[in-house]
Design an enzyme around this catalytic site. Structure first.
Site, PDB file in Angstrom:
ATOM      1  CG  ASN A 112      56.847 -11.335  36.527  1.00  0.00           C
ATOM      2  OD1 ASN A 112      55.812 -12.033  37.198  1.00  0.00           O
ATOM      3  ND2 ASN A 112      56.785 -10.032  36.062  1.00  0.00           N
ATOM      4  CE  LYS A 144      56.435 -11.795  31.155  1.00  0.00           C
ATOM      5  NZ  LYS A 144      55.557 -10.762  31.450  1.00  0.00           N
ATOM      6  NE  ARG A 190      53.660  -9.327  38.853  1.00  0.00           N
ATOM      7  CZ  ARG A 190      52.780  -9.781  37.802  1.00  0.00           C
ATOM      8  NH1 ARG A 190      52.938 -10.876  37.132  1.00  0.00           N
ATOM      9  NH2 ARG A 190      51.523  -9.449  37.945  1.00  0.00           N
ATOM     10  CG  HIS A 214      48.521  -5.043  35.440  1.00  0.00           C
ATOM     11  ND1 HIS A 214      47.192  -4.987  35.143  1.00  0.00           N
ATOM     12  CD2 HIS A 214      49.244  -6.218  35.183  1.00  0.00           C
ATOM     13  CE1 HIS A 214      47.142  -6.094  34.502  1.00  0.00           C
ATOM     14  NE2 HIS A 214      48.365  -6.797  34.462  1.00  0.00           N
ATOM     15  CG  HIS A 252      49.594  -3.272  32.126  1.00  0.00           C
ATOM     16  ND1 HIS A 252      50.825  -3.301  32.420  1.00  0.00           N
ATOM     17  CD2 HIS A 252      49.135  -4.503  31.846  1.00  0.00           C
ATOM     18  CE1 HIS A 252      51.384  -4.422  32.412  1.00  0.00           C
ATOM     19  NE2 HIS A 252      50.240  -5.389  32.038  1.00  0.00           N
ATOM     20  NE  ARG A 281      43.422 -12.763  34.097  1.00  0.00           N
ATOM     21  CZ  ARG A 281      44.268 -11.995  34.593  1.00  0.00           C
ATOM     22  NH1 ARG A 281      43.983 -11.146  35.426  1.00  0.00           N
ATOM     23  NH2 ARG A 281      45.646 -12.221  34.207  1.00  0.00           N
ATOM     24  CD  GLU A 328      55.027  -2.237  25.901  1.00  0.00           C
ATOM     25  OE1 GLU A 328      55.925  -2.821  25.200  1.00  0.00           O
ATOM     26  OE2 GLU A 328      55.150  -2.204  26.824  1.00  0.00           O
ATOM     27  CG  ASN A 329      53.789  -4.562  20.252  1.00  0.00           C
ATOM     28  OD1 ASN A 329      54.832  -4.266  19.379  1.00  0.00           O
ATOM     29  ND2 ASN A 329      53.768  -5.112  21.349  1.00  0.00           N
ATOM     30  CD  GLU A 378      54.950  -6.175  34.970  1.00  0.00           C
ATOM     31  OE1 GLU A 378      55.307  -7.016  33.912  1.00  0.00           O
ATOM     32  OE2 GLU A 378      53.894  -6.078  35.510  1.00  0.00           O
TER      33      GLU A 378
HETATM   34  P1  ADP Z   1      51.642 -10.541  29.734  1.00  0.00           P
HETATM   35  O1  ADP Z   1      50.394  -9.801  30.402  1.00  0.00           O
HETATM   36  O2  ADP Z   1      51.658 -11.844  29.815  1.00  0.00           O
HETATM   37  O3  ADP Z   1      52.772  -9.873  30.282  1.00  0.00           O
HETATM   38  P2  ADP Z   1      52.213  -8.984  27.320  1.00  0.00           P
HETATM   39  O4  ADP Z   1      52.240  -7.763  27.949  1.00  0.00           O
HETATM   40  O5  ADP Z   1      53.028  -9.662  26.798  1.00  0.00           O
HETATM   41  O6  ADP Z   1      51.022 -10.059  28.161  1.00  0.00           O
HETATM   42  O7  ADP Z   1      50.993  -8.948  26.266  1.00  0.00           O
HETATM   43  C1  ADP Z   1      50.317  -9.946  25.565  1.00  0.00           C
HETATM   44  C2  ADP Z   1      49.348  -9.606  24.539  1.00  0.00           C
HETATM   45  O8  ADP Z   1      49.991  -8.552  23.851  1.00  0.00           O
HETATM   46  C3  ADP Z   1      48.617 -10.641  23.679  1.00  0.00           C
HETATM   47  O9  ADP Z   1      47.378 -10.340  23.430  1.00  0.00           O
HETATM   48  C4  ADP Z   1      49.530 -10.321  22.547  1.00  0.00           C
HETATM   49  O10 ADP Z   1      48.604 -10.803  21.306  1.00  0.00           O
HETATM   50  C5  ADP Z   1      49.524  -9.102  22.352  1.00  0.00           C
HETATM   51  N1  ADP Z   1      50.686  -8.282  21.135  1.00  0.00           N
HETATM   52  C6  ADP Z   1      51.953  -8.555  21.466  1.00  0.00           C
HETATM   53  N2  ADP Z   1      52.661  -8.349  20.104  1.00  0.00           N
HETATM   54  C7  ADP Z   1      51.467  -7.594  19.580  1.00  0.00           C
HETATM   55  C8  ADP Z   1      51.242  -7.074  18.178  1.00  0.00           C
HETATM   56  N3  ADP Z   1      52.286  -6.897  17.447  1.00  0.00           N
HETATM   57  N4  ADP Z   1      50.141  -6.617  17.897  1.00  0.00           N
HETATM   58  C9  ADP Z   1      48.991  -6.799  18.694  1.00  0.00           C
HETATM   59  N5  ADP Z   1      49.038  -7.552  19.838  1.00  0.00           N
HETATM   60  C10 ADP Z   1      50.318  -7.801  20.244  1.00  0.00           C
END
Ligand code: ADP
Length: 406
Positions: free
Chosen positions: A10, A17, A97, A185, A212, A245, A335-336, A387
């Protein structure tokens, strides 16, 4: 059962990735190792995590070391790493991907010269994404002459959308020329939709909105697991604001930039793709964690804008499917960041969204969890995306039709 392993690749503008899957008899696939090489062309670092959940191995390139400068070099590093672990023996297929499949591809395809030419013909629709996937695919074809190569498209999942959802109100000739809302996505949505349907079978077949929220961000409405509408449009710029963006913007702004600021297409593209979104609004960073840690009012306003647009788009998508049974958050922020979820959900209280504060606060670090209250009319979940697993499943299905479902 299919003999041989499946490598997934990816490739993005600055990251690669990868994951290695082994097909199983009783299940689709099992991940043996996964990781990513980030910071290609700058401060490169490699993280490799084995499927048994052990401590990840990390490598960071020092400033005086020759770090990988492009996707091809990054792939060499990744393959050397896998080879050193004896993981490339018996490689059967490589799933890639590919961001754009145009109107033509509604499922993954085996790659041959003709298909590669057709994917290359779509570069103009995704000039900032498609070249990396293609470069990676070309390099992998040269290196593994005997392994099957499969293209898995981000747009394919959305090919089920009706005309009113994928058109713009332009003269029909533009639609016919391919100026449509493609949605992106899709590999993530397919994984999350399938996983959610396992976790909550009744609602999973109903009206679901998945958000997402990563560096790129979009949301998608689904009925019975199929995409009916999404916030991303012709390019990966539309809809929600993202790391760098802009998301939805009045096209009149672009006309103003051209006429009053005399900006050309390259300058506008640079502004909208690289200097807008959270980074542009905050003047600080595209990273939600950095904004959270900041005390600047602009950082706070950037997050507030992100949350407000998120709530608005979720409600719009719910209207497009005549109501909503479940809302699912995924990707880095989804997720976070419990506060982003809580903020969007608070604005959707009128719609029947009730969040359990303790469950929401605890749902961090890539855990699957239901975060709505027991009596919430709308179920709210966090389902971490994967993914790579979708790419492996689609690849398996192309090389051995029916095997992934067996
Ligand atoms: P990508 O689109 O590059 O795969 P990710 O799904 O890894 O991106 O998401 C990246 C985003 O997730 C960033 O804005 C990062 O700050 C945020 N992020 C990751 N961990 C946390 C966290 N613990 N709390 C808040 N935001 C987070």
């Amino acid at each position: 059962m299919v003999a041989g392993q499946i490598l997934t690749l990816n490739a993005g503008s600055s990251s690669l990735k990868f994951a290695l899957f082994e097909p199983l008899r009783d299940d689709a696939t099992r991940c043996r190792v996964r990781g990513q090489l980030e910071g290609i062309g700058a401060a490169a670092r490699l993280v490799v995590q084995t499927g048994d959940g052990g401590q990840p191995a990390r490598r960071q390139w020092r400033a005086d070391e020759a770090a990988p400068r492009d996707v091809r070099a990054a792939l060499q590093v990744v393959l050397a790493e896998l080879d050193s672990r004896g993981l490339l023996d018996g490689l059967r297929a490589i799933g890639h991907r590919i961001v754009h499949g145009g109107t033509e591809f509604s499922s993954a395809r085996a790659v041959d010269d003709a298909l590669l030419a057709r994917i290359e013909g779509l570069q103009s629709l995704a000039p900032l994404h498609q070249p990396y996937g293609i470069a990676c695919l070309r390099a992998a074809r040269e290196r593994f002459v005997h392994a099957a190569q499969v293209a898995c498209f981000d747009t394919a999942f959305h090919r089920t959308q009706a005309f009113v959802e994928d058109t713009f109100a332009l003269p029909r000739e533009y639609y016919d020329a391919g100026v449509r809302r493609y949605g992106f996505h899709g590999l993530s949505y397919q994984y999350v939709a399938q996983r959610y349907a396992q976790l909550d079978p009744l609602r999973g077949r109903g009206r679901v909105v998945i958000a997402h929220l990563g560096n790129g961000a979009s949301a998608c409405a689904l009925r019975d697991g199929r995409s009916t509408s999404s916030t991303m449009g012709f390019t990966a710029l539309d809809g929600l604001p993202m790391g760098t963006r802009c998301g939805q913007i009045d096209p009149g702004v672009l006309l103003w930039l051209m006429q009053e600021r005399k900006m050309d297409a390259d300058a506008i593209s640079d502004l909208l793709y690289r200097h807008s979104g959270l980074k542009g609004l905050s003047g600080l960073s595209n990273d939600m964690r950095v904004l959270r840690a900041s005390e600047s009012s602009r950082a706070r306003e950037a997050i507030e804008y992100f949350v407000a647009r998120l709530a608005r788009e979720i409600a719009a998508l719910a209207a497009s499917i005549g109501g909503i049974d479940a809302l699912v958050f995924t990707a880095g922020i989804g997720e976070n960041d419990a506060a982003v979820r809580a903020g969007a959900c608070a604005s959707l209280h009128w719609l029947g969204v009730r969040v359990d504060d303790a469950a929401n606060a605890a749902a961090v670090g890539g855990r699957e969890a239901r975060i709505s209250t027991a009596d919430s009319p709308i179920a709210v979940w966090v389902v971490p995306t994967d993914e790579e697993s979708t790419i492996a499943g689609q690849t398996l299905d192309v090389i051995e039709p029916g095997a992934a479902a067996a």
